[in-house]
Design an enzyme around this catalytic site. Structure first.
Site, PDB file in Angstrom:
ATOM      1  N   PRO A 178       1.210  -1.186   0.182  1.00 47.44           N
ATOM      2  CA  PRO A 178       0.220   0.248   0.460  1.00 47.44           C
ATOM      3  C   PRO A 178       1.041   1.422  -0.433  1.00 47.44           C
ATOM      4  O   PRO A 178       1.676   1.196   0.723  1.00 47.44           O
ATOM      5  CB  PRO A 178      -0.797   0.310   1.183  1.00 47.44           C
ATOM      6  CG  PRO A 178      -0.075  -1.304   2.353  1.00 47.44           C
ATOM      7  CD  PRO A 178       0.759  -1.679   1.470  1.00 47.44           C
ATOM      8  N   MET A 179       1.193   2.449  -1.068  1.00 48.87           N
ATOM      9  CA  MET A 179       1.356   3.636  -0.902  1.00 48.87           C
ATOM     10  C   MET A 179       0.076   4.312  -0.603  1.00 48.87           C
ATOM     11  O   MET A 179      -0.488   4.629  -2.005  1.00 48.87           O
ATOM     12  CB  MET A 179       2.896   3.402  -2.454  1.00 48.87           C
ATOM     13  CG  MET A 179       3.479   2.424  -1.632  1.00 48.87           C
ATOM     14  SD  MET A 179       4.691   2.619  -3.247  1.00 48.87           S
ATOM     15  CE  MET A 179       3.352   2.064  -4.540  1.00 48.87           C
ATOM     16  N   ALA A 180       0.383   5.472  -0.177  1.00 46.05           N
ATOM     17  CA  ALA A 180      -0.683   6.965  -0.219  1.00 46.05           C
ATOM     18  C   ALA A 180      -0.745   7.449  -1.055  1.00 46.05           C
ATOM     19  O   ALA A 180       0.830   7.853  -2.186  1.00 46.05           O
ATOM     20  CB  ALA A 180      -0.391   7.203   1.420  1.00 46.05           C
ATOM     21  N   GLN A 202      -5.767  -1.189   3.605  1.00 48.69           N
ATOM     22  CA  GLN A 202      -5.504  -1.190   4.092  1.00 48.69           C
ATOM     23  C   GLN A 202      -6.173   0.018   5.806  1.00 48.69           C
ATOM     24  O   GLN A 202      -6.237   0.802   4.453  1.00 48.69           O
ATOM     25  CB  GLN A 202      -3.893  -0.935   3.948  1.00 48.69           C
ATOM     26  CG  GLN A 202      -2.911  -0.533   5.413  1.00 48.69           C
ATOM     27  CD  GLN A 202      -1.795  -0.060   4.858  1.00 48.69           C
ATOM     28  OE1 GLN A 202      -1.381   1.262   5.462  1.00 48.69           O
ATOM     29  NE2 GLN A 202      -0.858  -1.235   6.087  1.00 48.69           N
ATOM     30  N   CYS A 233       3.355   3.059   9.636  1.00 47.67           N
ATOM     31  CA  CYS A 233       3.357   4.748   9.279  1.00 47.67           C
ATOM     32  C   CYS A 233       4.289   5.796   9.370  1.00 47.67           C
ATOM     33  O   CYS A 233       4.404   5.743  10.880  1.00 47.67           O
ATOM     34  CB  CYS A 233       2.339   4.938   8.732  1.00 47.67           C
ATOM     35  SG  CYS A 233       2.806   7.163   8.339  1.00 47.67           S
ATOM     36  N   LYS A 265       0.811  -5.126   8.685  1.00 48.74           N
ATOM     37  CA  LYS A 265       1.654  -4.215   8.170  1.00 48.74           C
ATOM     38  C   LYS A 265       3.442  -4.062   9.658  1.00 48.74           C
ATOM     39  O   LYS A 265       2.640  -2.858  10.348  1.00 48.74           O
ATOM     40  CB  LYS A 265       1.943  -3.999   7.525  1.00 48.74           C
ATOM     41  CG  LYS A 265       3.307  -2.928   6.466  1.00 48.74           C
ATOM     42  CD  LYS A 265       2.672  -2.755   4.854  1.00 48.74           C
ATOM     43  CE  LYS A 265       3.713  -2.032   4.156  1.00 48.74           C
ATOM     44  NZ  LYS A 265       3.905  -0.779   4.059  1.00 48.74           N
ATOM     45  N   ASN A 286       9.738  -7.235   3.293  1.00 53.94           N
ATOM     46  CA  ASN A 286       9.583  -6.042   2.764  1.00 53.94           C
ATOM     47  C   ASN A 286      10.231  -4.942   3.113  1.00 53.94           C
ATOM     48  O   ASN A 286      11.045  -4.527   3.697  1.00 53.94           O
ATOM     49  CB  ASN A 286       7.788  -5.109   3.079  1.00 53.94           C
ATOM     50  CG  ASN A 286       7.954  -3.837   2.554  1.00 53.94           C
ATOM     51  OD1 ASN A 286       7.686  -3.026   2.957  1.00 53.94           O
ATOM     52  ND2 ASN A 286       7.674  -3.568   1.426  1.00 53.94           N
ATOM     53  N   ASP A 339      13.186  -2.405  -0.006  1.00 53.78           N
ATOM     54  CA  ASP A 339      14.406  -2.600  -1.106  1.00 53.78           C
ATOM     55  C   ASP A 339      13.789  -3.363  -2.165  1.00 53.78           C
ATOM     56  O   ASP A 339      15.424  -3.795  -2.667  1.00 53.78           O
ATOM     57  CB  ASP A 339      15.169  -2.459  -0.683  1.00 53.78           C
ATOM     58  CG  ASP A 339      15.932  -1.678   0.787  1.00 53.78           C
ATOM     59  OD1 ASP A 339      14.347  -0.468   0.583  1.00 53.78           O
ATOM     60  OD2 ASP A 339      16.682  -1.307   0.955  1.00 53.78           O
ATOM     61  N   GLY A 343       7.131  -1.544  -2.872  1.00 54.03           N
ATOM     62  CA  GLY A 343       6.343  -0.678  -2.919  1.00 54.03           C
ATOM     63  C   GLY A 343       7.258  -0.053  -3.744  1.00 54.03           C
ATOM     64  O   GLY A 343       6.713   0.200  -5.413  1.00 54.03           O
TER      65      GLY A 343
HETATM   66  C1  LIG Z   1       4.642   7.148  -1.560  1.00 56.54           C
HETATM   67  C2  LIG Z   1       4.387   6.016  -0.121  1.00 56.54           C
HETATM   68  C3  LIG Z   1       3.697   5.767   0.492  1.00 56.54           C
HETATM   69  C4  LIG Z   1       3.059   5.461   1.431  1.00 56.54           C
HETATM   70  N1  LIG Z   1       2.222   4.920   1.838  1.00 56.54           N
HETATM   71  C5  LIG Z   1       2.170   3.086   2.487  1.00 56.54           C
HETATM   72  C6  LIG Z   1       0.507   3.334   2.907  1.00 56.54           C
HETATM   73  O1  LIG Z   1      -0.131   3.827   2.759  1.00 56.54           O
HETATM   74  N2  LIG Z   1       0.737   2.158   3.620  1.00 56.54           N
HETATM   75  C7  LIG Z   1       1.621   1.742   4.336  1.00 56.54           C
HETATM   76  O2  LIG Z   1       1.400   0.473   5.144  1.00 56.54           O
HETATM   77  N3  LIG Z   1       3.047   1.570   3.939  1.00 56.54           N
HETATM   78  C8  LIG Z   1       2.987   3.177   2.501  1.00 56.54           C
HETATM   79  N4  LIG Z   1       4.000   2.831   2.739  1.00 56.54           N
HETATM   80  C9  LIG Z   1       5.407   1.736   2.735  1.00 56.54           C
HETATM   81  C10 LIG Z   1       5.142   0.907   2.074  1.00 56.54           C
HETATM   82  O3  LIG Z   1       4.570   0.467   1.722  1.00 56.54           O
HETATM   83  C11 LIG Z   1       6.353   0.235   1.899  1.00 56.54           C
HETATM   84  O4  LIG Z   1       6.660  -0.509   2.659  1.00 56.54           O
HETATM   85  C12 LIG Z   1       7.653   0.521   1.867  1.00 56.54           C
HETATM   86  O5  LIG Z   1       7.861   1.484   0.680  1.00 56.54           O
HETATM   87  C13 LIG Z   1       8.848  -0.036   2.134  1.00 56.54           C
HETATM   88  O6  LIG Z   1       8.700  -0.817   0.565  1.00 56.54           O
HETATM   89  P1  LIG Z   1       9.642  -0.327  -0.823  1.00 56.54           P
HETATM   90  O7  LIG Z   1      11.389  -0.360  -0.377  1.00 56.54           O
HETATM   91  O8  LIG Z   1       9.178  -1.679  -1.835  1.00 56.54           O
HETATM   92  O9  LIG Z   1       9.780   0.855  -1.515  1.00 56.54           O
HETATM   93  C14 LIG Z   1       4.617   4.205   1.488  1.00 56.54           C
HETATM   94  C15 LIG Z   1       6.088   4.369   0.852  1.00 56.54           C
HETATM   95  C16 LIG Z   1       5.904   5.523  -0.048  1.00 56.54           C
HETATM   96  C17 LIG Z   1       6.937   5.316  -0.873  1.00 56.54           C
END
Ligand SMILES: Cc1cc2nc3c(=O)[nH]c(=O)nc-3n(C[C@H](O)[C@H](O)[C@H](O)COP(=O)(O)O)c2cc1C
Length: 402
Positions: free
Chosen positions: A16-18, A89, A120, A170, A231, A233, A255
């Protein structure tokens, strides 16, 4: 991999990414994964309990906004008609509100799986005891999970789903190195009935800096019986394989690696199936993806201007590494309509091969920082009077966003 009653044909999840993982972006990611499954000769037929291409989680949704029936928040959880299983989420600090939001989502057919945001790191959330600050307070953490599970169960029965929508959590590794939570929060979540735990292997203090500690994921896998989603990188299919091999995680959650590169899910599907095939789209193919994404956004939100504002951040991610002139970049950063977008994209030099610079993670990185927490938060893992006052205030405010 299984998330309770839901089987994942490919053990991968869009994190999930906001403001990123709305329905049009999820569709883009899913469509690449489905393409790969077709290339592999795999069945692509999905159902609420079968996710051949993995799961694609809606961005974090504030529970209180759903309970208060805010139309703009209901619009955010809208899924594609053919999107199944549906995964959302939730975020909040109040068990009753979280449970009710889960019930509403599931009973209305908007979620077959609910994930809870305990990861978060954003100060305006952790300062109120929410997000990654919350697992430190074990009793509240467990109460929220139990309430969401009860709400999802009630919603499943009301919707006549025929199964109980599973709930996952998460989390991050901890608040900082001296205040780790991953192992005990994972065990508590498992005892409370969570179907899976996703670990973003960084502490709150680390924010998005440095490298994720995959050894934390491996350690959690060792102690839990429920599946662990790793999760942090994953920027390529090779990273996904490496994480799986190094940690033994049941599935990978991606993500930033999907930002501007929705085809990463096709690559991971191939890699997990032992196939060397990887997507290397040319500029023309990426521009086609942008056009589709833009049209989907306009249709989904019903407002072209709003769709273009959403799209702008994706444009930089999609075009990274391709030769795009400064003037084109500047105009894309202000694009206001589909017609204008078409014109500007038409000026990009055609038939550019896939650039090596498109590889790797996009988006947030930054430095580690001192976590912003409520006063006295780390003094005890109990919800003392001081913590209770903070949580009660936060529960009433409800307006959290990234
Ligand atoms: C722009 C953005 C928005 C995010 N929003 C959420 C969110 O709404 N909920 C959540 O659990 N994590 C959120 N994250 C964290 C990601 O879900 C993820 O845990 C984090 O980026 C690490 O994974 P990655 O290295 O694959 O990016 C967000 C990350 C980014 C970059």
């Amino acid at each position: 991999m299984r998330l309770g009653p839901i089987g994942l044909g490919t053990p991968m999840v869009l994190a999930p990414m906001a403001a990123v993982t709305n329905a049009p972006f999820r569709r883009a990611c899913r469509s690449h994964a489905l393409r790969a499954l077709a290339e592999l000769g795999r069945d692509t037929h999905a159902s609420p309990t079968w996710a051949p291409a993995g799961l694609y989680v809606c961005e974090m949704i504030t529970a209180r906004a759903l309970v208060e029936d805010r139309e703009s928040t209901w619009r955010l959880v809208a899924a594609d008609p053919d999107e199944t299983p549906r995964s959302v989420q939730l975020h909040g600090v109040d068990p009753a509100t979280m449970g009710e939001a889960a019930r509403l989502l599931v009973s209305r057919g908007l979620a077959h799986h609910v994930d809870i945001n305990f990861g978060c790191p954003v100060p305006k959330i952790t300062r109120k005891g929410g997000g990654s600050a919350l697992p430190w307070k074990t009793s509240r953490f467990v109460a929220i999970i139990e309430a969401v599970i009860a709400g999802a169960r009630a919603g499943s029965e009301q919707a006549g789903l025929g199964f109980i929508a599973p709930v996952s959590v998460k989390i991050r590794s901890g608040i900082d190195d001296d205040h780790r939570v991953d192992i005990d929060a994972g065990l508590a979540a498992q005892d409370a009935g969570a179907a899976a735990v996703c670990l973003h292997a960084r502490t709150t203090a680390e924010y998005y800096s440095g490298s994720a500690h995959w050894d934390h994921i491996g350690a959690l896998v060792e102690v839990l019986d429920i599946p662990v989603l790793g999760n942090g990188d994953i920027g390529s299919a090779e990273d996904a394989l490496a994480m799986r091999d190094e940690t033994g995680c049941a599935g990978v959650e991606v993500g930033r690696g999907a930002q501007g590169r929705p085809w990463i899910f096709a690559d991971i599907a191939h890699a997990l199936a032992g196939s060397p095939r990887r997507s290397r789209p040319s500029s023309d193919e990426v521009i086609d993806m942008i056009r589709t994404h833009a049209r989907d956004l306009a249709q989904w939100g019903g407002d072209e201007g709003h769709a273009m504002r959403d799209l702008r951040k994706h444009l930089g991610w999609y075009l990274r590494g391709f030769r795009v002139g400064g003037d084109v970049k500047r105009r894309l950063a202000r694009v206001g309509s589909l017609a204008e977008l078409d014109d500007i994209l038409g000026e990009i030099e055609p038939a550019q091969p896939y650039p090596a610079a498109a590889e790797g993670l996009h988006g947030r990185t930054g430095h580690s920082r001192r976590p912003k927490l409520p006063e006295g938060w780390l003094d005890t893992r109990e919800v003392d009077a001081q913590a209770m006052a903070v949580l009660e205030r936060a529960a009433l405010e409800g307006e959290f966003s990234y």
